[in-house]
Design a protein around this motif. Structure first.
Motif, PDB file in Angstrom:
ATOM      1  N   ARG A 180     -10.980 -10.656   2.537  1.00 28.00           N
ATOM      2  CA  ARG A 180     -10.467 -11.638   1.575  1.00 28.00           C
ATOM      3  C   ARG A 180     -10.634 -11.156   0.137  1.00 28.00           C
ATOM      4  NH1 ARG A 180     -14.120 -16.203   4.474  1.00 28.00           N
ATOM      5  NH2 ARG A 180     -13.450 -15.716   6.618  1.00 28.00           N
ATOM      6  N   GLU A 181     -11.488 -10.166  -0.046  1.00 30.98           N
ATOM      7  CA  GLU A 181     -11.736  -9.647  -1.390  1.00 30.98           C
ATOM      8  C   GLU A 181     -11.069  -8.297  -1.622  1.00 30.98           C
ATOM      9  OE1 GLU A 181     -15.946  -9.480  -1.419  1.00 30.98           O
ATOM     10  OE2 GLU A 181     -16.223 -11.654  -1.250  1.00 30.98           O
ATOM     11  N   SER A 182     -10.377  -7.770  -0.599  1.00 30.73           N
ATOM     12  CA  SER A 182      -9.763  -6.449  -0.723  1.00 30.73           C
ATOM     13  C   SER A 182      -8.582  -6.489  -1.699  1.00 30.73           C
ATOM     14  CB  SER A 182      -9.275  -5.972   0.636  1.00 30.73           C
ATOM     15  OG  SER A 182      -8.510  -4.792   0.520  1.00 30.73           O
ATOM     16  N   PRO A 183      -8.520  -5.559  -2.648  1.00 29.89           N
ATOM     17  CA  PRO A 183      -7.412  -5.517  -3.595  1.00 29.89           C
ATOM     18  C   PRO A 183      -6.081  -5.127  -2.953  1.00 29.89           C
ATOM     19  CG  PRO A 183      -8.826  -3.600  -3.888  1.00 29.89           C
ATOM     20  CD  PRO A 183      -9.525  -4.507  -2.932  1.00 29.89           C
ATOM     21  N   SER A 184      -6.123  -4.610  -1.743  1.00 33.83           N
ATOM     22  CA  SER A 184      -4.897  -4.194  -1.056  1.00 33.83           C
ATOM     23  C   SER A 184      -4.240  -5.335  -0.282  1.00 33.83           C
ATOM     24  CB  SER A 184      -5.187  -3.049  -0.077  1.00 33.83           C
ATOM     25  OG  SER A 184      -5.704  -1.923  -0.750  1.00 33.83           O
ATOM     26  N   PRO A 198       2.659  -5.755  -1.429  1.00 38.41           N
ATOM     27  CA  PRO A 198       3.831  -4.859  -1.408  1.00 38.41           C
ATOM     28  C   PRO A 198       3.555  -3.503  -2.047  1.00 38.41           C
ATOM     29  CG  PRO A 198       4.490  -7.080  -2.030  1.00 38.41           C
ATOM     30  CD  PRO A 198       2.994  -7.073  -1.988  1.00 38.41           C
ATOM     31  N   GLU A 199       2.805  -3.509  -3.165  1.00 43.46           N
ATOM     32  CA  GLU A 199       2.526  -2.248  -3.841  1.00 43.46           C
ATOM     33  C   GLU A 199       1.620  -1.346  -2.991  1.00 43.46           C
ATOM     34  OE1 GLU A 199       0.075  -5.529  -5.965  1.00 43.46           O
ATOM     35  OE2 GLU A 199       2.043  -5.270  -5.013  1.00 43.46           O
ATOM     36  N   GLY A 222       1.640   3.623   1.023  1.00 43.79           N
ATOM     37  CA  GLY A 222       1.319   4.123   2.351  1.00 43.79           C
ATOM     38  C   GLY A 222       0.078   3.522   2.976  1.00 43.79           C
ATOM     39  N   VAL A 223      -0.456   2.465   2.358  1.00 44.61           N
ATOM     40  CA  VAL A 223      -1.629   1.798   2.928  1.00 44.61           C
ATOM     41  C   VAL A 223      -1.203   1.011   4.162  1.00 44.61           C
ATOM     42  CG1 VAL A 223      -3.440   0.085   2.501  1.00 44.61           C
ATOM     43  CG2 VAL A 223      -2.750   1.661   0.683  1.00 44.61           C
ATOM     44  N   THR A 224      -2.008   1.037   5.214  1.00 47.66           N
ATOM     45  CA  THR A 224      -1.735   0.265   6.426  1.00 47.66           C
ATOM     46  C   THR A 224      -2.872  -0.719   6.690  1.00 47.66           C
ATOM     47  OG1 THR A 224      -2.858   1.836   7.901  1.00 47.66           O
ATOM     48  CG2 THR A 224      -0.506   2.236   7.426  1.00 47.66           C
ATOM     49  N   ALA A 225      -2.588  -1.697   7.548  1.00 53.69           N
ATOM     50  CA  ALA A 225      -3.621  -2.672   7.904  1.00 53.69           C
ATOM     51  C   ALA A 225      -4.827  -1.974   8.523  1.00 53.69           C
ATOM     52  CB  ALA A 225      -3.045  -3.707   8.863  1.00 53.69           C
TER      53      ALA A 225
END
Length: 329
Positions: free
Chosen positions: A251-255, A305-306, A311-314
């Protein structure tokens, strides 16, 4: 009755159930090559009374996997091909007028089974998708105001294609959260694919599992005994706090724009207990939580979205969180 003898009998039932469920892998491998993680995930979901979202390209044996599991567990299974014109009553069933008796009778839909394969669930509109929500959560179907309980055990294994989005209706977050696990079914390795073709060249027929040698190695009674044993698997306060810290970190992840809900935390704890019991322990360790974190949490978070553009994935976000959250000693 001697309580000691009674407890020994119960322990024996649990040990027998574990051995039977462990034998599932070998039995299903007679029909499906190289999908042990998916088999384990489906067994964990059955132990937790949860449901599974299977994601993989067409042709990687998703349907065969569910059919083989049902055959090895001696459970009933049905398949529904989700299409844009599928109606909710096509899934749940409907009232049918009987001219002979001049009365309406309920005709059960395919949801009245033990293992329901909802094939390409994202190809049907939200109205039909939602027809599964009550079944998945309440394990019943309400038709004309009358609740009708579903068989036990009951598991929905829904599939979706990860590369084809034209003409699909993405599952809303509320429905995704109803799935205990999201399992990815990868393309087979070169050797596994050679094994598949060799079997077909030798006369293997995926529509005839009996001829392939798949036999029942466990049943509903084994599953019930296993569930009772899983419910007694010990969880220390440190493990509980570890699960909470992982979920709060999402919940605190910037991604991410959406982190894991408290329902996701309870799902991770339940899956970890089932995995701990399957591996032969009556208590949960941090490695159990780590082993089930990806399949339990990957569908419960939403990337910015950014971040996606970079290329970031879950899975990469969850792995980064697991690397940074302190592990209890």
């Amino acid at each position: 009755m001697d309580p000691t003898t009674d407890n020994a009998g119960k322990a024996g039932d649990a040990s027998t159930a574990r051995a039977s469920l462990e034998a599932l892998r070998a039995e299903i491998a007679k029909a499906v090559v190289g999908q042990d993680p998916a088999v384990t995930g489906l067994v964990v979901a059955l132990l937790c009374r949860g449901h599974v979202l299977l994601e993989g390209v067409p042709g990687v044996a998703k349907t065969l996997l569910v059919r083989a599991l049902a055959s090895a567990l001696e459970l009933d299974t049905k398949r529904v091909q989700f299409t844009p014109d599928l109606m909710p009553s096509d899934v749940t069933g409907s009232l049918v007028y009987d001219a002979r008796s001049a009365e309406f009778s309920f005709q059960e839909g395919p949801v009245f089974t033990n293992l329901l394969l909802a094939d390409e669930i994202n190809r049907t509109p939200p109205k039909t998708q939602s027809s599964l929500l009550e079944a998945m959560e309440e394990r019943q179907v309400t038709v004309d105001g009358s609740p009708r309980p579903l068989p036990e055990p009951f598991l929905v294994a829904a599939t979706q294609n990860p590369v084809e989005y034209e003409g699909t209706y993405p599952l809303p977050e509320a429905q995704l959260d109803r799935f205990l696990l999201k399992l990815t079914i990868p393309l087979p390795s070169r050797q596994d694919e050679i094994d598949v073709l060799t079997r077909h060249a030798s006369g293997f027929n995926p529509r005839d599992l009996r001829a392939a040698g798949v036999r029942p190695v466990a049943d509903a009674a084994d599953l019930e005994a296993a569930r009772a044993a899983v419910a007694k698997t010990a969880v220390s306060p440190e493990i509980t706090a570890y699960v909470v810290d992982i979920c709060r970190a999402t919940r605190e992840s910037p991604s991410l724009t959406l982190g894991v809900s408290p329902r996701g935390a309870t799902a991770l704890l339940a899956a970890s207990r089932a995995w701990a019991w399957l591996t032969g322990r009556d208590y949960v360790i941090p490695d159990d939580v780590k082993a089930l974190a990806l399949p339990t949490l990957r569908h419960r978070i939403q990337l910015r979205p950014e971040a996606e553009m970079e290329g970031v994935t879950a899975d990469s976000v969850i792995n980064a969180i697991l690397a940074h959250v302190p592990v209890p000693r």
